[in-house]
Design an enzyme around this catalytic site. Structure first.
Site, mmCIF file in Angstrom:
data_model
loop_
_atom_site.group_PDB
_atom_site.id
_atom_site.type_symbol
_atom_site.label_atom_id
_atom_site.label_comp_id
_atom_site.label_asym_id
_atom_site.label_seq_id
_atom_site.Cartn_x
_atom_site.Cartn_y
_atom_site.Cartn_z
ATOM 1 C CB SER A 1 -1.181 0.102 1.531
ATOM 2 O OG SER A 1 -1.479 1.482 1.567
ATOM 3 C CE1 TYR B 1 -3.056 0.278 4.191
ATOM 4 C CE2 TYR B 1 -3.946 -1.992 4.828
ATOM 5 C CZ TYR B 1 -3.785 -0.469 3.780
ATOM 6 O OH TYR B 1 -3.800 -1.357 2.633
ATOM 7 C CE LYS C 1 -1.914 -4.392 3.430
ATOM 8 N NZ LYS C 1 -2.044 -5.503 3.024
HETATM 9 C C1 WQD Z 1 -9.498 9.025 1.258
HETATM 10 C C2 WQD Z 1 -9.218 10.446 1.892
HETATM 11 C C3 WQD Z 1 -9.928 11.222 3.931
HETATM 12 C C4 WQD Z 1 -13.979 9.040 3.964
HETATM 13 C C5 WQD Z 1 -7.131 3.685 1.476
HETATM 14 C C6 WQD Z 1 -7.103 2.071 1.975
HETATM 15 C C7 WQD Z 1 -5.657 1.756 2.238
HETATM 16 C C8 WQD Z 1 -4.789 1.935 1.820
HETATM 17 C C9 WQD Z 1 -4.284 3.725 0.671
HETATM 18 C C10 WQD Z 1 -4.226 0.128 -0.332
HETATM 19 C C11 WQD Z 1 -8.837 11.105 2.802
HETATM 20 C C12 WQD Z 1 -10.991 10.911 3.418
HETATM 21 C C13 WQD Z 1 -12.709 9.372 3.979
HETATM 22 C C14 WQD Z 1 -14.781 10.332 4.428
HETATM 23 C C15 WQD Z 1 -13.557 11.867 4.401
HETATM 24 N N1 WQD Z 1 -4.727 1.656 0.051
HETATM 25 N N2 WQD Z 1 -12.490 10.995 3.457
HETATM 26 N N3 WQD Z 1 -14.637 11.574 4.258
HETATM 27 O O1 WQD Z 1 -7.192 6.329 4.367
HETATM 28 O O2 WQD Z 1 -6.391 7.574 2.479
HETATM 29 O O3 WQD Z 1 -6.579 4.672 2.697
HETATM 30 O O4 WQD Z 1 -6.258 3.991 0.879
HETATM 31 O O5 WQD Z 1 -4.034 -0.171 0.471
HETATM 32 O O6 WQD Z 1 -5.717 0.406 1.914
HETATM 33 O O7 WQD Z 1 -7.889 2.594 3.341
HETATM 34 O O8 WQD Z 1 -8.842 6.376 1.588
HETATM 35 O O9 WQD Z 1 -10.657 6.106 1.379
HETATM 36 O O10 WQD Z 1 -10.665 6.022 3.852
HETATM 37 O O11 WQD Z 1 -9.795 8.661 2.716
HETATM 38 O O12 WQD Z 1 -12.939 13.353 4.110
HETATM 39 O O13 WQD Z 1 -15.762 9.638 5.055
HETATM 40 O O14 WQD Z 1 -10.868 11.146 2.062
HETATM 41 O O15 WQD Z 1 -9.507 11.970 5.707
HETATM 42 O O16 WQD Z 1 -8.426 12.074 2.873
HETATM 43 P P1 WQD Z 1 -7.110 6.370 2.653
HETATM 44 P P2 WQD Z 1 -9.799 6.750 2.285
#
Ligand code: WQD
Length: 338
Positions: free
Chosen positions: A126, A151, A155
Site C-alpha cells: 500500500s 494498517y 504493510k
Molecule cells: C481518502 C480521503 C480521508 C472518508 C486508502 C485505503 C488503504 C490504502 C490507501 C490500499 C482521506 C477522506 C474519507 C470520509 C473523508 N489503499 N475521507 N470522509 O485513508 O487514503 O486509505 O488508501 O491499500 O487501504 O484505506 O482512503 O478512502 O479512507 O480516505 O473526508 O467519510 O478521503 O480523510 O483524505 P485512505 P479513504
C-alpha cells in the site's frame, strides 16, 4: 498454471479473478473467510464471466486449514495474497485486530509457499507505507517514513517479511504492489465493493450518501496545506489494479524479473483532493451531495500520489480509467445493490 488467490471474495480479489478469467488460461483457487466480503462475490464473478470459481472458506490464521488447501491442490505456481484488513481509520481504532490479522495471515501464507515450493507470490502492499512524504509524486525509492496508522505499519512490516523470507528461500520470487486508492466498480456495474460493515473509505461513503443510505458525508479536514485544504489522494480504478496483478504474476511466471523481490507503485500519477472527488461524482451522477467539513481524521496523511513509471516500464501497465469513470462505475454499482 494454477494460482491461489487469498481474499479472492474481496473487493480487489474478485475483480482480479474476473481479469484472470477474461485474459488468461490460469486455473484459479480462491481462499477467503468472508471477514470483509461474502461468498456472493463468486456468484457475481460467474454472472460476469460465465465461470465458476473453485473456492474454500478458510481463515488464513488457521495454518492447518490453510495447508489443507495446498495439500488438496498440488502444483500451485503462484499466489496472490490479498487477504488483509485495509481501512486506515479503523486500524487506528482497532490496532491489535490489524496486527493479528495482517501479520499472521502473511506469515502463514509464506510458510505454505516455502513448504509447498510455490515459486511466485504477489503481495498486496500500500502507498500508506510512505507515511507523510515531502516530495511528490512518490517513487518506489522514496524513503519510508513513520507510518501514520497501524494498517500502514502492517504493510511496512509485510514488505520486510517478504524480503527476509526470500533471502532465506532463494528459489522463490515476489512482487509487492503498492496500491494507492482503489475505487470504483466493474464496468458492467455487476461487481464492486461490498464492505460487511459501515464504509470507512471515501468513495463508498459518497455513493451511500448520494443514494440515501447515509445521511451526510463529513469531509475530514479542510486545513491541510493543499490547493483546496482537503487531502490529496491518487484514486485508481479497481479494474486497473486487477489488470496490474495479471501483468505482475505473468512477469514472475515468465521469469522476467531481475530481482527476487521487486516493489511497484500502482496509481494513476494524478493527485485529487476530497472536494475534487466529490465534484467529479456530482458531475457524473447529476446528484448534489450532502456533505459538511469536519475535523481531521487520525492516521490521514495530507497528500500522496504516485510516480507510476516503473509499473509501465516493468509490467507494461497503463491505467485505462479516469476519475469520472471511477465515480460513474461506483455510482452504477451503488444503484445496482440498492
Ligand atoms: C481518502 C480521503 C480521508 C472518508 C486508502 C485505503 C488503504 C490504502 C490507501 C490500499 C482521506 C477522506 C474519507 C470520509 C473523508 N489503499 N475521507 N470522509 O485513508 O487514503 O486509505 O488508501 O491499500 O487501504 O484505506 O482512503 O478512502 O479512507 O480516505 O473526508 O467519510 O478521503 O480523510 O483524505 P485512505 P479513504
Amino acid at each position: 498454471m494454477k494460482i491461489l488467490i487469498t481474499g479472492g471474495a474481496g473487493y480487489i480479489g474478485s475483480h482480479t479473478i474476473i481479469e484472470i478469467i477474461q485474459n488468461t488460461e490460469w486455473e484459479i483457487i480462491s481462499l477467503d473467510n468472508y471477514a470483509n466480503s461474502s461468498g456472493d462475490s463468486y456468484t457475481r464473478v460467474e454472472n460476469i464471466t460465465g465461470k465458476k470459481v473453485k473456492h474454500y472458506n478458510v481463515d488464513l490464521k488457521d495454518l492447518g486449514a490453510t495447508e489443507k488447501v495446498f495439500e488438496e491442490n498440488p502444483g500451485i505456481n503462484g499466489i496472490i495474497h490479498f487477504a488483509a484488513f485495509k481501512a486506515v481509520g479503523e486500524s487506528v481504532e482497532q490496532p491489535l485486530m490489524y496486527y493479528d490479522n495482517n501479520i499472521n495471515t502473511l506469515n502463514n501464507i509464506l510458510r505454505c509457499q516455502a513448504k509447498y515450493n510455490v515459486p511466485n507470490i504477489i503481495f498486496s502492499s500500500s502507498c500508506s507505507v510512505y507515511g507523510n512524504v515531502d516530495e511528490l509524486p512518490v517513487t518506489e525509492n522514496n524513503k519510508l517514513s513513520k507510518p501514520e496508522s497501524p494498517y500502514a505499519y502492517t504493510k511496512q512490516i509485510g514488505e520486510v517479511m517478504v524480503d527476509d523470507f526470500l533471502k532465506a528461500n532463494k528459489n522463490l520470487k515476489a512482487i509487492s504492489l503498492r496500491y494507492f486508492n482503489p475505487v470504483g466498480a466493474h464496468i458492467t456495474g455487476f461487481n464492486g465493493e461490498l464492505s460487511s460493515t459501515k464504509p470507512n473509505n471515501l468513495v463508498p461513503f459518497i455513493t451511500q450518501t448520494a443514494i440515501g443510505k447515509l445521511e451526510k458525508l463529513t469531509v475530514f479536514g479542510s486545513d491541510y496545506e493543499t490547493r483546496d485544504g482537503t487531502c490529496v489522494r491518487d484514486y485508481i480504478h479497481v479494474s486497473d489494479i486487477a489488470n496490474a496483478h495479471v501483468l505482475a504474476l505473468d512477469c514472475l511466471i515468465k521469469e522476467k524479473l531481475d530481482l527476487s523481490h521487486d516493489i511497484i507503485n500502482l496509481g494513476t500519477g494524478v493527485g485529487v483532493t476530497v472536494l475534487e472527488a466529490i465534484k467529479a461524482f456530482e458531475k457524473v451522477s447529476g446528484k448534489s451531495l450532502n456533505y459538511s467539513i469536519g475535523d481531521r481524521r487520525d492516521g490521514d496523511v495530507a497528500a500522496i500520489y504516485a510516480n507510476n513509471e516503473k509499473a509501465h516500464k516493468i509490467l507494461g501497465w497503463i491505467p485505462q480509467y479516469n476519475l469520472e469513470d471511477m465515480m460513474l462505475s461506483a455510482w452504477k454499482w451503488e444503484q445496482y445493490i440498492f
